[in-house]
Motif scaffolding. Structure first.
Motif, short mmCIF file in Angstrom:
data_model
loop_
_atom_site.label_atom_id
_atom_site.label_comp_id
_atom_site.label_asym_id
_atom_site.label_seq_id
_atom_site.Cartn_x
_atom_site.Cartn_y
_atom_site.Cartn_z
N LYS A 86 -18.12 7.30 -53.56
CA LYS A 86 -17.91 6.12 -54.40
C LYS A 86 -18.32 6.41 -55.84
CE LYS A 86 -18.31 2.68 -50.74
NZ LYS A 86 -18.99 1.46 -50.26
N ALA A 87 -17.60 5.82 -56.77
CA ALA A 87 -17.84 6.03 -58.20
C ALA A 87 -18.43 4.78 -58.83
CB ALA A 87 -16.53 6.40 -58.89
N ALA A 88 -19.16 4.99 -59.91
CA ALA A 88 -19.72 3.87 -60.67
C ALA A 88 -18.67 3.33 -61.63
CB ALA A 88 -20.95 4.34 -61.45
N ASN A 89 -18.86 2.10 -62.06
CA ASN A 89 -17.98 1.47 -63.06
C ASN A 89 -18.71 1.48 -64.39
OD1 ASN A 89 -16.41 -0.12 -64.70
ND2 ASN A 89 -16.06 -1.71 -63.18
N PRO A 90 -18.45 2.46 -65.25
CA PRO A 90 -19.26 2.59 -66.48
C PRO A 90 -19.12 1.42 -67.43
CG PRO A 90 -17.38 4.08 -66.51
CD PRO A 90 -17.44 3.52 -65.13
N LYS A 91 -17.94 0.84 -67.54
CA LYS A 91 -17.76 -0.27 -68.47
C LYS A 91 -18.55 -1.50 -68.01
CE LYS A 91 -13.30 1.19 -70.30
NZ LYS A 91 -11.87 0.86 -70.53
N ALA A 92 -18.68 -1.65 -66.70
CA ALA A 92 -19.48 -2.76 -66.19
C ALA A 92 -20.97 -2.53 -66.44
CB ALA A 92 -19.23 -2.94 -64.69
N ILE A 93 -21.36 -1.26 -66.54
CA ILE A 93 -22.76 -0.92 -66.76
C ILE A 93 -23.12 -0.97 -68.24
CG2 ILE A 93 -24.47 0.94 -66.57
CD1 ILE A 93 -22.93 1.88 -64.06
N PHE A 94 -22.27 -0.39 -69.08
CA PHE A 94 -22.60 -0.25 -70.50
C PHE A 94 -21.87 -1.22 -71.42
CE2 PHE A 94 -23.08 4.19 -68.85
CZ PHE A 94 -24.46 4.28 -68.99
N GLY A 95 -20.71 -1.69 -71.01
CA GLY A 95 -19.85 -2.45 -71.91
C GLY A 95 -18.90 -1.52 -72.63
N ASN A 96 -17.81 -2.04 -73.14
CA ASN A 96 -16.75 -1.21 -73.74
C ASN A 96 -17.23 -0.41 -74.94
OD1 ASN A 96 -14.85 -2.00 -71.87
ND2 ASN A 96 -14.06 -3.67 -73.12
N ASP A 97 -17.93 -1.04 -75.87
CA ASP A 97 -18.32 -0.37 -77.12
C ASP A 97 -19.28 0.79 -76.85
OD1 ASP A 97 -16.74 -2.12 -78.50
OD2 ASP A 97 -18.39 -3.42 -79.14
N THR A 98 -20.28 0.52 -76.02
CA THR A 98 -21.25 1.58 -75.71
C THR A 98 -20.58 2.71 -74.95
OG1 THR A 98 -23.07 -0.02 -75.63
CG2 THR A 98 -23.43 2.10 -74.57
N TRP A 99 -19.69 2.38 -74.05
CA TRP A 99 -18.98 3.42 -73.29
C TRP A 99 -18.13 4.28 -74.20
CZ3 TRP A 99 -19.33 6.38 -69.45
CH2 TRP A 99 -18.23 7.00 -68.87
N LEU A 100 -17.47 3.68 -75.18
CA LEU A 100 -16.69 4.46 -76.13
C LEU A 100 -17.58 5.39 -76.94
CD1 LEU A 100 -14.14 1.79 -77.44
CD2 LEU A 100 -13.64 3.81 -76.04
N TYR A 105 -24.19 16.34 -74.79
CA TYR A 105 -25.11 15.91 -75.84
C TYR A 105 -25.33 14.40 -75.85
CZ TYR A 105 -20.40 16.11 -77.91
OH TYR A 105 -19.04 16.02 -78.12
N ASN A 106 -24.62 13.65 -75.02
CA ASN A 106 -24.84 12.20 -74.91
C ASN A 106 -25.47 11.80 -73.59
OD1 ASN A 106 -23.85 11.58 -77.45
ND2 ASN A 106 -21.77 11.23 -76.74
N LEU A 107 -25.77 12.78 -72.72
CA LEU A 107 -26.32 12.44 -71.41
C LEU A 107 -27.72 11.84 -71.51
CD1 LEU A 107 -25.11 15.50 -69.29
CD2 LEU A 107 -24.30 13.12 -69.16
N ALA A 108 -28.52 12.34 -72.45
CA ALA A 108 -29.87 11.77 -72.61
C ALA A 108 -29.79 10.30 -73.05
CB ALA A 108 -30.66 12.58 -73.63
N LYS A 109 -28.82 9.97 -73.90
CA LYS A 109 -28.61 8.58 -74.30
C LYS A 109 -28.22 7.73 -73.10
CE LYS A 109 -26.89 9.96 -78.86
NZ LYS A 109 -25.69 9.98 -79.75
N ALA A 110 -27.33 8.27 -72.27
CA ALA A 110 -26.91 7.54 -71.08
C ALA A 110 -28.10 7.31 -70.15
CB ALA A 110 -25.82 8.31 -70.35
N LEU A 140 -32.16 3.51 -67.77
CA LEU A 140 -33.53 3.06 -67.53
C LEU A 140 -33.78 1.68 -68.14
CD1 LEU A 140 -35.68 6.30 -68.03
CD2 LEU A 140 -34.65 5.38 -65.94
N GLU A 141 -33.22 1.45 -69.33
CA GLU A 141 -33.36 0.14 -69.96
C GLU A 141 -32.76 -0.96 -69.11
OE1 GLU A 141 -31.74 0.04 -73.85
OE2 GLU A 141 -33.08 1.60 -74.66
N LYS A 142 -31.67 -0.63 -68.42
CA LYS A 142 -30.98 -1.61 -67.59
C LYS A 142 -31.50 -1.63 -66.16
CE LYS A 142 -26.75 -1.18 -70.35
NZ LYS A 142 -26.69 -2.60 -70.81
N ASN A 143 -32.63 -0.94 -65.93
CA ASN A 143 -33.34 -0.96 -64.65
C ASN A 143 -32.56 -0.31 -63.51
OD1 ASN A 143 -35.78 -1.58 -63.32
ND2 ASN A 143 -34.87 -3.39 -62.36
#
Length: 366
Positions: free
Chosen positions: A5-19, A325-330, A335-338
């Motif tokens: 099963k895969a995660a839904n990144p837009k549901a987790i981060f929102g469109n702007d952050t995902w972009l 180079y963006n994995l640490a941000k992710a 963690l912020e979103k628990n």
């Protein structure tokens, strides 16, 4: 078995952050590859030059040089992995050339072959169809077993066995290429060619000396021959450059450092990285947040077993489209979103090695 099963990144981060997270830089991926080469070259060159001033100091510096160069060789393999996901550059031709020739060929990897089976690994992580399953399936092991593996790596035994299996298949491929009757349809890459740094097992094929039997047909053998050809071409270029710039003795020492690292510290660092990613986790469960382990890495780990953010492997499996180079941000956003309690997170590579050699298979959590 069905795909994991895969995660839904837009549901987790929102469109702007995902972009933002998935934006591929036109220069940063190329700069990372250049950085890996620069560190390796500078380390080997300075150590070779040191022999002209003080051989005792040079002798003391050699182990450190081999460690540093081995870490950058793993870095090149990791950056080839980035290119396999199309994350080195937006333009496919640039992405593939840099990933294949500038990064992958140095350690004997084939970008197209790696891409084919690595995406299968993502689709069927830790299931029977996963070609990387043998990397984690044997664990946990005893401390004596882990010690023997480390000794085989550092004494060059792993390197020798892998290269002999690879070269034997390449010889068959070369013989096939030289036969006039060989069809052009056979002149293609196979998913096992040049993947000596990630073992996998094919149905009805024999695993030899820690590296899969690449293929049993001529197409795979030809692909292996081309992969070995690129590897040898890079080694010749490095040796010629080293001798041209540093002279026969200095060049031989500098290239000797590169080759020794390739045969010793690189296989060890690669093994530890492979172990940390999936061994003794709940990988393969229905929760996509459990499909890999993230391991926190200090300076020493980043210099050796965890270059270029490869330690954020849980995030990589969750979001394949995120450049390294963006994995640490992710990770920080998760963690912020628990989401941390759902993830397998180790505080360091020492913790992972202790776990996989202690008979405990429960995953560490945040």
């Amino acid at each position: 078995m069905p795909a994991v099963k895969a995660a839904n990144p837009k549901a987790i981060f929102g469109n702007d952050t995902w972009l933002m997270l998935t934006r591929v830089s036109p220069w940063r991926g190329l700069a990372l590859i250049a950085h890996a080469w620069a560190i390796a070259a500078l380390t080997a060159t300075l150590t070779a030059l040191l022999w002209q001033f003080s051989w005792p100091l040079a002798l003391l510096a050699m182990p450190f040089a081999i460690i540093i160069v081995g870490g950058r060789q793993l870095g090149l393999a990791i950056l080839m992995h980035e290119a396999a996901h199309g994350l080195t550059h937006k333009k496919r031709a640039i992405n593939n050339f840099w990933g294949d020739w500038i990064a992958g060929a140095a350690t004997g990897a084939d970008l197209q072959a790696y891409r084919a089976y690595h995406l299968t690994h993502h689709r069927y992580t830790q299931q029977l169809e996963d070609p990387d399953l043998p990397l984690s399936q044997p664990f946990p092991v005893s401390k004596d077993s882990l010690r023997r593996k480390i000794i085989r790596d550092l004494t060059g035994q792993t390197f020798f066995k892998q290269r002999m299996a690879q070269f034997a298949m390449a010889y068959k491929g070369l013989a096939a290429m030289l036969r006039p009757a060989v069809s052009n349809s056979l002149q293609k890459r196979d998913t096992q060619a040049g993947t000596v740094f990630n073992r996998s097992v094919r149905t009805n094929t024999e695993t030899r000396n820690g590296v899969s039997a690449p293929v049993i047909d001529e197409a795979g053998a030809i692909a292996m021959a081309k992969s070995v050809g690129r590897f040898l071409a890079v080694q010749i270029v490095l040796l010629v450059l080293a001798i041209s710039l540093l002279g026969p003795i200095g060049g031989a020492i500098a290239y000797g450092i590169w080759f020794t690292a390739l045969a010793t510290t690189f296989p060890l660092f690669l093994r530890i990285r492979n172990i940390a990613e999936h061994a003794c986790t709940a990988t393969g469960s229905d929760d996509p947040f459990s499909h890999a382990r993230t391991t926190y890495a200090g300076l020493l780990a980043r210099m050796t077993v965890a270059p270029y953010w490869v330690n954020y492997h849980a995030e990589h499996h969750l979001f394949m489209a995120v450049p390294c180079y963006n994995l640490a941000k992710a990770h920080a956003l998760l963690l912020e979103k628990n989401y941390g309690p759902r993830m397998t997170i180790a505080q360091g590579y020492g913790e992972v090695l202790q776990q996989i050699s202690s008979g405990q298979s429960e995953p560490a959590t945040a």
